[in-house]
Design an enzyme around this catalytic site. Structure first.
Site, PDB file in Angstrom:
ATOM      1  N   ARG A 123      38.621  34.742 -45.869  1.00 22.44           N
ATOM      2  CA  ARG A 123      37.785  34.418 -47.024  1.00 22.44           C
ATOM      3  C   ARG A 123      36.462  35.167 -46.877  1.00 22.44           C
ATOM      4  NH1 ARG A 123      35.441  28.235 -46.205  1.00 22.44           N
ATOM      5  NH2 ARG A 123      34.264  28.636 -44.309  1.00 22.44           N
ATOM      6  N   ASN A 161      30.618  29.704 -52.508  1.00 24.10           N
ATOM      7  CA  ASN A 161      30.762  28.659 -51.499  1.00 24.10           C
ATOM      8  C   ASN A 161      30.231  29.177 -50.178  1.00 24.10           C
ATOM      9  OD1 ASN A 161      32.063  25.956 -50.729  1.00 24.10           O
ATOM     10  ND2 ASN A 161      32.887  27.350 -49.178  1.00 24.10           N
ATOM     11  N   GLU A 162      29.308  28.427 -49.582  1.00 21.65           N
ATOM     12  CA  GLU A 162      28.761  28.772 -48.267  1.00 21.65           C
ATOM     13  C   GLU A 162      28.416  30.256 -48.177  1.00 21.65           C
ATOM     14  OE1 GLU A 162      30.651  25.311 -45.387  1.00 21.65           O
ATOM     15  OE2 GLU A 162      31.582  27.300 -45.384  1.00 21.65           O
ATOM     16  N   GLU A 319      29.259  18.964 -48.097  1.00 17.57           N
ATOM     17  CA  GLU A 319      30.389  18.898 -47.169  1.00 17.57           C
ATOM     18  C   GLU A 319      29.947  18.315 -45.841  1.00 17.57           C
ATOM     19  OE1 GLU A 319      32.587  22.421 -46.241  1.00 17.57           O
ATOM     20  OE2 GLU A 319      32.523  23.194 -48.289  1.00 17.57           O
ATOM     21  N   TRP A 327      37.750  24.059 -36.313  1.00 16.21           N
ATOM     22  CA  TRP A 327      37.239  25.368 -35.903  1.00 16.21           C
ATOM     23  C   TRP A 327      36.442  25.326 -34.601  1.00 16.21           C
ATOM     24  CZ3 TRP A 327      32.120  24.271 -36.089  1.00 16.21           C
ATOM     25  CH2 TRP A 327      31.684  23.345 -37.043  1.00 16.21           C
ATOM     26  N   GLU A 367      43.025  25.496 -42.483  1.00 21.98           N
ATOM     27  CA  GLU A 367      42.278  24.258 -42.258  1.00 21.98           C
ATOM     28  C   GLU A 367      43.171  23.018 -42.344  1.00 21.98           C
ATOM     29  OE1 GLU A 367      37.749  24.880 -43.380  1.00 21.98           O
ATOM     30  OE2 GLU A 367      39.010  25.301 -45.119  1.00 21.98           O
ATOM     31  N   LYS A 368      44.448  23.175 -42.044  1.00 22.03           N
ATOM     32  CA  LYS A 368      45.348  22.023 -42.167  1.00 22.03           C
ATOM     33  C   LYS A 368      45.075  20.943 -41.124  1.00 22.03           C
ATOM     34  CE  LYS A 368      49.183  24.378 -39.726  1.00 22.03           C
ATOM     35  NZ  LYS A 368      48.579  25.742 -39.734  1.00 22.03           N
ATOM     36  N   HIS A 370      41.941  20.185 -40.286  1.00 22.74           N
ATOM     37  CA  HIS A 370      40.619  19.652 -40.629  1.00 22.74           C
ATOM     38  C   HIS A 370      40.807  18.334 -41.372  1.00 22.74           C
ATOM     39  CE1 HIS A 370      36.645  19.277 -42.390  1.00 22.74           C
ATOM     40  NE2 HIS A 370      36.232  20.383 -41.799  1.00 22.74           N
TER      41      HIS A 370
END
Length: 689
Positions: A123, A161-162, A319, A327, A367-368, A370
């Site tokens: 990303r 985003n971020e 968030e 991570w 991110e599964k 997370h």
């Protein structure tokens, strides 16, 4: 285009809606079959969720090919949210360009310092200065703004985003061209740039702006002011992209506020968020607890700094995590009570929205693992029951919505440019850590039960009776004058080692250290004496310094020596000094004392301002204390820093919340208690005087 002062500054609400602490998450329905959406909405209502961020990483779904758009699914999501009274913070979806774009236009991909081109597949694989990326991104923004401009679910716009999380530093040819333009605007002439950069050193003198490159991988150390200016430019380039998206949204939907999620946490140093704050209608932040001791104190530090960046207006916690992230090297689940504690600690520092990444834990992708509000185990889980409980707690705190953090007695100055400059290469030591030093002062104040705030250097310093400015390495003449005025008008300033050393060009202030503050402090240092790893210097009172030391000479007769070095034959002069100036005082700390040493020093420094803890003695160090207030009411927040229950004795106010405990006079392990009392303006003025 509407005047920025006339823009909405919080989530768009229905007429007559009561203020509330919003609750929600990033919601990614495009990851799930349609039949899951109805279950999601039912669970959201059960948990009192009232806002979700949608479409953050949906560009490839929204625009599956250059000339093809697919928005029917997003229409259905927006309608579903509106029908269930859930607002949508709708993302512009520009955070991650789709594969078709980078395949057709590989020139949008970022380039590293050593010339490597980063690939798509993760990303944020885009250059902030790419005109090609900008063209496609703004086209997408316009399509979304036009389509949903009047949708009843739309409560805010979420730009990208971020920004900068993975692409803050790009060394491409696009970046080089934009950097040259930025430098020409900053300096005007190449002669002015050569003077600022000191290019007479190492034969670096430029004949034209066209000769300048970003500080790419070189045979030796790049020019330090070039590095500093590239950091400034890189932060500004991302802010410029934010503004470009915002301007389209503001033009089409002038009554819908625009935000983007900052990342004020840990070592995220590339973006100067104090400089970005005016580019959004309200500040949003992402924060994830860092592993290690003091993790929750870092959370409070970051939340306080976010409030300072927001100008102490309500801000949006966009968030954080319900439990483990994915991570970190080892991703530990949160213990019972920690999810609520973390959320409420942000509310204590001014957050009027508590949201998570993400609503439903992913079953595929990076991110599964997370955590989410709905975990892999589903709604029949301790985690989801805790989510529902937190939603109930936030409803108990709706009366706090719209209030602001009160001015704390102590302010800790935080300055991004000093952070950047103080940690450049070719310095006396590479062991110095700007944020660590600021956080150690913060933790020592918490240990003593002293209420404090973290404030950007450009903020209102007069709010605080004591200002601590750790490693204010880079300071302009104007900035130094602001601090001197603060002292002369009655403030008490504490400066540390490696402060005042360079001006805004990263050029040394000659005549001895600490440069800009020599006369104010009445001290002079001729040479730095950084310490080797494991080396410590003893001071009075059994304290010890590491990392840094100095041979301090007194240049004014009225300087008081508070602590001295006690190392025979090495350094036996003053270590900590204080000087009365005007109606205030200026103190200097010439070594790194760490949290333990600062606990021993701070009572002496605070004595000049007549400061003591507002907490009963039994609570000091065990409980973090924060306040929010409106014109008539103060809400006192008490956050348990320990894993043991704490008796809340000697506290005024009416209890309105006590997480994890049925007894309002007992603060549960990892719990938060909130009490309400009338605001006494006269007493506040007396305390300020």
């Amino acid at each position: 285009m509407p005047n920025r002062d006339e823009r909405p500054t919080w989530l768009r609400r229905a007429p007559g809606a009561q203020p509330r602490i919003s609750f929600g998450a990033d919601y990614n329905p495009d990851q799930w079959p349609r039949e899951v959406w109805d279950e999601d909405v039912a669970l959201m209502r059960e948990a009192n969720v009232d806002v979700v961020s949608v479409a953050i990483f949906s560009w490839a779904r929204i625009q599956p090919a250059r000339d093809r758009w697919d928005l029917d699914w997003l229409d259905e999501v927006m309608d579903l949210m509106a029908a269930n009274g859930i607002g949508v913070d709708l993302a512009t979806a520009t955070a991650s360009p789709p594969p078709w774009l980078t395949a057709a236009h590989p020139e949008v991909l970022p380039v590293t310092r050593d010339g490597s081109v980063l690939s798509q597949g993760g990303r944020q694989h885009w250059r902030p200065t790419s005109p090609v990326f900008r063209r496609f991104a703004l086209e997408l923004v316009e399509v979304l703004a036009e389509r949903y401009r009047s949708h009843p679910a739309l409560v805010a716009w979420h730009v990208s985003n971020e920004l900068g999380c993975h692409n803050i530093l790009d060394f491409s040819d696009d970046a080089a061209a934009a950097f040259r333009t930025w430098l020409e605007q900053r300096y005007g002439t190449i002669e002015q740039l050569n003077e600022a950069w000191g290019t007479s050193f190492w034969s670096q003198r430029y004949g034209a702006f066209a000769e300048i490159l970003p500080p790419r991988l070189a045979a030796s150390f790049p020019n330090p002011t070039q590095q500093l200016d590239f950091a400034r430019f890189s932060s500004n380039a991302l802010k410029d992209h934010l503004i470009a998206e915002r301007e389209i949204l503001t033009r089409i939907t002038p009554d819908v506020p625009v935000t983007t999620n900052f990342m004020i946490m840990g070592e995220m140093k590339g973006m100067n968020y104090a400089d970005w704050a005016d580019a959004v209608d309200f500040v949003s932040n992402d924060h994830y607890v860092q592993p290690g001791s003091g993790a929750r104190d870092e959370l409070a530090f970051s939340a306080s700094l976010t409030s300072g960046v927001a100008g102490h207006r309500p801000w949006f916690l966009m968030e954080h995590s319900t439990s483990a992230v994915n991570w970190q090297p080892i991703n530990v689940a949160k213990r019972p009570g920690e999810m609520a504690r973390d959320a409420l600690a942000h509310v204590a520092r001014g957050a009027d929205a508590v949201c998570y990444f993400q609503w439903r834990q992913s079953r595929a992708g990076a991110e599964k693992y997370h955590s989410g509000m709905v975990p892999h185990a589903g709604a029949d889980s301790r985690l989801f029951r805790d989510v529902v409980d937190l939603g109930r707690m936030l409803r108990q705190l709706d009366e706090v919505a719209g209030s602001e953090p009160t001015a704390a007695p102590v302010g800790i100055v935080f300055d991004w440019e000093s952070w950047w400059a103080s940690e450049l290469d070719s310095h006396p030591t590479d062991r110095l850590r700007y944020r660590r030093e600021a956080l150690e002062w913060w933790r020592a104040l918490l240990d003593l039960g002293i209420r404090a705030e973290v404030v950007p250097f450009g903020g209102d310093l007069s709010r605080h009776r004591v200002i601590v400015a750790p490693i204010l390495h880079l300071v302009s003449d104007r900035g130094a004058a602001r601090l001197e005025d603060y002292v002369r008008e009655g403030g008490h300033l504490v400066l540390t080692y490696f402060s005042g050393i360079v001006d805004e060009r990263d050029q040394i202030r000659l005549g001895g250290y600490p440069g800009a503050f020599r006369e104010l402090l009445g001290v002079r240092v001729e040479e730095f004496e950084p310490l080797l790893d494991g080396e410590r210097l003893l001071l009075d009172g059994g304290l010890a310094g590491d990392t840094w030391s100095e041979q301090v000479s007194l240049t004014a007769e009225d300087v008081e020596v508070l602590l001295s070095y006690r190392e025979a034959g090495r350094n036996s002069g003053p270590a900590v000094t204080r000087r009365a100036v005007g109606a205030g005082s200026a103190s200097y700390v010439s070594t790194r004392l760490g949290e333990e040493g600062l606990r021993g020093l701070l009572p002496v420094l605070l004595d000049a301002a007549g400061l003591a803890s507002e907490l009963p003695e039994a609570l000091r160090g065990r409980v973090e204390h924060a306040q929010r207030a409106d014109a008539d009411t103060v809400w006192e927040f008490f956050v348990n820093r320990t894993d043991q229950p704490v008796a809340l004795e000697g506290l005024a106010g009416i209890p309105i919340l006590s997480s994890g405990s049925d007894d309002p006079d007992v603060l549960a392990a990892r719990g938060v208690a909130v009490r309400r009392r009338p605001r006494d303006r006269a007493a506040e003025l007396d305390a300020a005087d």
